[in-house]
Design a protein around this motif. Structure first.
Motif, PDB file in Angstrom:
ATOM      1  N   LEU A  86      52.807  82.159  39.357  1.00 42.76           N
ATOM      2  CA  LEU A  86      54.258  82.286  39.546  1.00 42.76           C
ATOM      3  C   LEU A  86      54.828  83.600  39.025  1.00 42.76           C
ATOM      4  O   LEU A  86      55.896  84.015  39.477  1.00 42.76           O
ATOM      5  CB  LEU A  86      54.969  81.115  38.858  1.00 42.76           C
ATOM      6  N   LEU A 131      63.399  74.832  39.062  1.00 45.27           N
ATOM      7  CA  LEU A 131      62.226  74.169  39.650  1.00 45.27           C
ATOM      8  C   LEU A 131      61.051  74.141  38.668  1.00 45.27           C
ATOM      9  O   LEU A 131      60.349  73.135  38.559  1.00 45.27           O
ATOM     10  CB  LEU A 131      61.806  74.875  40.937  1.00 45.27           C
ATOM     11  N   PHE A 132      60.856  75.233  37.941  1.00 43.93           N
ATOM     12  CA  PHE A 132      59.769  75.290  36.960  1.00 43.93           C
ATOM     13  C   PHE A 132      59.985  74.245  35.865  1.00 43.93           C
ATOM     14  O   PHE A 132      59.047  73.538  35.465  1.00 43.93           O
ATOM     15  CB  PHE A 132      59.685  76.688  36.337  1.00 43.93           C
ATOM     16  N   TYR A 135      59.564  70.657  37.287  1.00 43.97           N
ATOM     17  CA  TYR A 135      58.154  70.371  37.564  1.00 43.97           C
ATOM     18  C   TYR A 135      57.410  69.948  36.306  1.00 43.97           C
ATOM     19  O   TYR A 135      56.519  69.096  36.348  1.00 43.97           O
ATOM     20  CB  TYR A 135      57.484  71.605  38.172  1.00 43.97           C
ATOM     21  N   THR A 155      54.066  72.806  44.719  1.00 47.47           N
ATOM     22  CA  THR A 155      53.461  74.076  44.295  1.00 47.47           C
ATOM     23  C   THR A 155      53.912  75.219  45.205  1.00 47.47           C
ATOM     24  O   THR A 155      54.243  76.313  44.732  1.00 47.47           O
ATOM     25  CB  THR A 155      51.924  73.970  44.311  1.00 47.47           C
ATOM     26  N   LEU A 158      57.493  76.090  44.414  1.00 50.67           N
ATOM     27  CA  LEU A 158      57.559  76.902  43.194  1.00 50.67           C
ATOM     28  C   LEU A 158      57.201  78.359  43.483  1.00 50.67           C
ATOM     29  O   LEU A 158      57.861  79.283  42.993  1.00 50.67           O
ATOM     30  CB  LEU A 158      56.594  76.335  42.147  1.00 50.67           C
TER      31      LEU A 158
END
Length: 316
Positions: A86, A131-132, A135, A155, A158
């Motif tokens: 990421l 989102l991170f 998650y 995934t 992300l």
């Protein structure tokens, strides 16, 4: 016990290896052989090819090697995967694809309209951090890891959010909207600050918070993400969970994962801040030199005019 019991396919993911090789071949076909089919194009730069190859090597390293399997056993390796995928991989992808390949893609009306919204700096950074953080909430991560399609979809989401987060910094299209160097530094620092609470939740948890790393049944189900079901069915009954393959306690592993994620993030962002600071310094110095040169030139012209005027008065 050795992870070799999971077999070659689980350890090295040959299907992904073939996919990466095909994608690399397609990249060179598009950017070299079929370059003339684009309205605007230029020869593929060496640094672009290097960045793309680095992206493919890194991607396979993250998802196709034993690191991916170990990421389901050690949370620490899962967080290393997250950091590299990421925070580093999007940089290689953006810089590896030539601007003239990006341009027709981002000019598709629906994509152009979406980019106008989601590459706004505040929107981009909040989307990625949001989102991170979501998650890595225990209830979300444990649920997502039990479904192959949901895990793959989240995934991908992300990764797209990470690309959007970097786009305002690295927009490769000539005359495209891009943040100024000082704003870029503030943007990166803001990202580093906002990601801290998600890491802190993991670092300071005094007990294991992820079922897929502690409960044997949930762990085996999560392992289906990288190990064929028939291989799992043939494993010895003595395998009850990640503790079979590591002596590291679950809490220590969990805390190490949060710490390493934060360290890798600081290293990557630190390098970016240094790059943008040096750019700003060089540009500021060049601007200062230009201003000084113009002022000196103006002063000389004024002095010459004054001398000429005095000369004419003396002659008259």
């Amino acid at each position: 016990m050795s992870i070799s019991i999971f077999g070659f396919r689980a350890l090295w993911n040959p299907e992904l290896m073939v996919g990466v090789l095909l994608l690399t071949a397609l990249y060179f076909l598009i950017t070299v052989k079929f370059r003339h089919k684009f309205k605007e194009s230029e020869p593929l730069k060496r640094e672009e090819a290097i960045y793309f190859i680095l992206a493919m090597v890194l991607f396979y390293g993250i998802k196709g090697t034993p690191i991916d399997l170990m990421g389901h056993i050690l949370f620490t390796l899962h967080m290393i995967q997250m950091a590299l995928m990421l925070l580093l991989l999007p940089i290689f992808v953006i810089k590896g694809i030539p601007w003239w390949v990006w341009k027709p893609v981002v000019e598709v009306p629906i994509i152009r309209n979406l980019l106008k919204v989601f590459t706004q700096p505040l929107v981009a950074i909040l989307l990625f951090i949001g989102l991170f953080s979501v998650y890595h909430l225990p209830v979300v991560l444990d649920y997502v890891k039990l479904n192959t399609w949901l895990h793959g979809g989240f995934t991908l989401l992300l990764f797209v959010s990470a690309m959007l987060m970097y786009w305002p910094l690295m927009n490769p299209i000539p005359n495209g909207k891009k943040m100024k160097n000082l704003y870029s530094i503030a943007y990166i620092i803001g990202n580093a600050v906002l990601i801290t609470p998600a890491c802190a939740l993991i670092i300071f948890a005094g007990e294991p918070i992820y079922t897929t790393y502690t409960d044997g049944e949930a762990w085996l189900k999560a392992m289906e993400l990288c190990v064929p079901v028939d291989t799992l069915a043939s494993l010895p009954v003595s395998i009850s969970g990640p503790e079979t393959f590591t002596s590291l306690s679950t809490v220590t592993d969990q805390q190490m994962g949060g710490v390493i994620m934060k360290i890798l993030q600081e290293i990557i962002f630190g390098v970016l801040i240094t790059i943008y600071f040096m750019r700003w310094y060089r540009e500021d110095r060049a601007t200062a030199d230009e201003v000084t040169e113009k002022a000196l030139k103006a002063h000389q012209e004024k002095w010459h005019k004054e001398q000429e005027s005095l000369k004419q008065q003396h002659l008259s």
